[in-house]
Design an enzyme around this catalytic site. Structure first.
Site, PDB file in Angstrom:
ATOM      1  N   ARG A 159       0.837  -1.214   0.000  1.00 55.51           N
ATOM      2  CA  ARG A 159       0.000   0.000   0.000  1.00 55.51           C
ATOM      3  C   ARG A 159       0.874   1.268   0.000  1.00 55.51           C
ATOM      4  O   ARG A 159       0.524   2.271   0.601  1.00 55.51           O
ATOM      5  CB  ARG A 159      -0.928   0.040   1.224  1.00 55.51           C
ATOM      6  CG  ARG A 159      -1.920  -1.065   1.282  1.00 55.51           C
ATOM      7  CD  ARG A 159      -2.907  -0.999   0.105  1.00 55.51           C
ATOM      8  NE  ARG A 159      -4.024  -1.862   0.338  1.00 55.51           N
ATOM      9  CZ  ARG A 159      -4.039  -3.172   0.062  1.00 55.51           C
ATOM     10  NH1 ARG A 159      -2.989  -3.743  -0.486  1.00 55.51           N
ATOM     11  NH2 ARG A 159      -5.101  -3.890   0.323  1.00 55.51           N
ATOM     12  N   SER A 168     -10.454  -0.667   4.053  1.00 57.38           N
ATOM     13  CA  SER A 168      -9.573  -0.834   5.218  1.00 57.38           C
ATOM     14  C   SER A 168      -9.060   0.530   5.667  1.00 57.38           C
ATOM     15  O   SER A 168      -8.498   1.271   4.865  1.00 57.38           O
ATOM     16  CB  SER A 168      -8.353  -1.676   4.851  1.00 57.38           C
ATOM     17  OG  SER A 168      -8.742  -2.920   4.351  1.00 57.38           O
ATOM     18  N   GLU A 178      -4.082   3.402   6.607  1.00 58.39           N
ATOM     19  CA  GLU A 178      -3.842   3.226   5.178  1.00 58.39           C
ATOM     20  C   GLU A 178      -4.417   4.440   4.446  1.00 58.39           C
ATOM     21  O   GLU A 178      -3.941   4.858   3.397  1.00 58.39           O
ATOM     22  CB  GLU A 178      -4.561   1.951   4.716  1.00 58.39           C
ATOM     23  CG  GLU A 178      -4.309   1.612   3.278  1.00 58.39           C
ATOM     24  CD  GLU A 178      -5.371   0.718   2.672  1.00 58.39           C
ATOM     25  OE1 GLU A 178      -6.086   1.187   1.771  1.00 58.39           O
ATOM     26  OE2 GLU A 178      -5.470  -0.447   3.107  1.00 58.39           O
TER      27      GLU A 178
END
Ligand code: EPU
Length: 359
Positions: free
Chosen positions: A181, A259, A355
């Protein structure tokens, strides 16, 4: 060498008038549904739009935020300066051989539309990334990933415009510094580049599929997605969509950003200690020897799963997904995220990092 891309977004379309709005609500432009305002909001549909803006007086000194699908952002305040909304469209096959199709795609294309386009042509590589919200230009920024695949696996290169100079630059796979990520565009080059096109290398008529991750195989067995028992790209994509829809809330119904935190990696010594206390702790060994722990599990153990606090909370089916139950503002969501972070740190001694980009 890299081919010269033909998509040039109406460089010759001098009739085009860019759409610019002042004090503009960003609520429909972020999947959390947070109501903040942009001081200036410009919809970029051609390269010319961007070059016109770059020539504007004082533009260089003003704050700029590049917006794609708004599916990985938490707004905690109004945006000063400019929001540049990437709406560069187009999908083009620029090369092919017996085995591969090479396509370049406008940064403003909707990610899932691209996935469907490739599946319709039986080009493999993006099927496990079905239904990820967001745009093509934003996808390499955080190296989107799901069900054992990441964009870096099919990425060829990208073109982007450097906002301080207006120069067009090409980034190879190596230049992007992809990680979990992560990419250079989320770090050293944050807010510096407007991604205009992303090029992919896809497998023609693939015969091998990645179905070992999560519940893909079980879903394929339990449904009639396969073609008379034969695995196809469409079947894999349908299975991934099925799994996502069964546990991730649709942002159109319940505001969220997927997420919220990344899954933390810990070293083996820390893991062994935790395992003594929590023998059932889920864990995934990484190539570097570290152990990845699902943040969702840590959060659930701290009692946050399905909990609603005011207008915000975590989703009942997935503890890693923070949601907006109605009129939450960004500060409320951020407060909840901080509380979760602190509880996980106190209980497990593990720091979980967002994230999502906090603005
Ligand atoms: N789990 C819990 N409680 C929950 C949910 C999950 O304990 O409420 C545990 C279970 O042990 C489960 C494990 O967490 O086996 C992993 O859950 P899941 O398979 O849903 O994956 P994840 O690690 O939570 C990651 C990505 C998702 C991606 C899925 C599937 C990150 C931060 N998230 O989630 O990506 O869809 O894998 O590949 O890596 C996103 O980035 O927005 C996103 C949704």
């Amino acid at each position: 060498m890299y081919p010269v891309l033909k998509i040039r977004y109406g460089v010759y379309n001098l009739q085009n008038r860019m759409n610019i709005q002042q004090n503009f609500s960003l609520q429909p432009y972020n999947t959390f549904g947070i109501d903040v305002q942009a001081q200036n909001f410009a919809t970029i549909t051609t390269d010319t739009d961007l070059f016109t803006l770059l020539k504007r007086r004082h533009f260089e000194q003003q704050n700029k935020l590049i917006l794609g699908g708004g599916s990985n952002l938490l707004f905690t305040k109004n945006v000063e300066g400019w929001v540049l909304y990437n709406q560069l469209k187009g999908i083009e096959l620029f090369d092919e051989d017996n085995n591969y199709a090479y396509i370049c795609v406008g940064g403003g294309e909707v990610w899932h539309h691209l996935v469907q386009y490739t599946i319709d042509r039986n080009w493999g590589g993006l099927e496990n990334l079905s239904l990820i919200p967001g745009s093509v230009g934003a996808a390499p920024m955080q190296n989107i990933g799901a069900y054992g695949a990441e964009i870096k696996d099919t990425f060829e290169y990208l073109e982007a415009i450097h906002l301080p100079t207006g120069e067009r630059h090409l980034f190879t796979h190596r230049d992007c510094k992809f990680g979990y990520r992560e990419s250079i565009f989320k770090n050293e080059l944050k807010n510096q580049y407007f991604i205009t096109t992303v090029a992919f290398k896809l497998t023609k008529n693939p015969t091998a599929f990645n179905t070992t991750y999560g519940a893909i195989n079980q879903t394929l067995e339990a449904t009639n997605y396969m073609n008379e028992g034969k695995l196809t790209l469409k079947a894999v994509s349908k299975a991934v969509c099925h799994i996502r829809q069964s546990k991730l809330p649709d942002p159109k119904v319940l505001g969220n950003c997927g997420s919220f935190f990344k899954n933390p990696e810990i070293n083996t010594a820390t893991f062994e200690q935790l395992k003594m206390q929590y023998p059932n702790i889920p864990n995934y060994l990484q190539a570097n020897g570290n152990i990845k722990i699902p943040a969702a599990w840590l959060i659930e153990q701290c009692g946050f799963k399905g909990k609603q606090i005011g207008n915000t909370g975590t989703h009942r089916d997935h503890a890693l997904v923070l949601v907006n139950y109605g009129n939450a503002n960004g500060a409320e969501v951020w407060q909840l995220a901080n509380n979760i972070q602190q509880s996980v740190a106190e209980r497990f001694g593990v720091i979980i990092q967002p994230e999502v980009n906090i603005l």
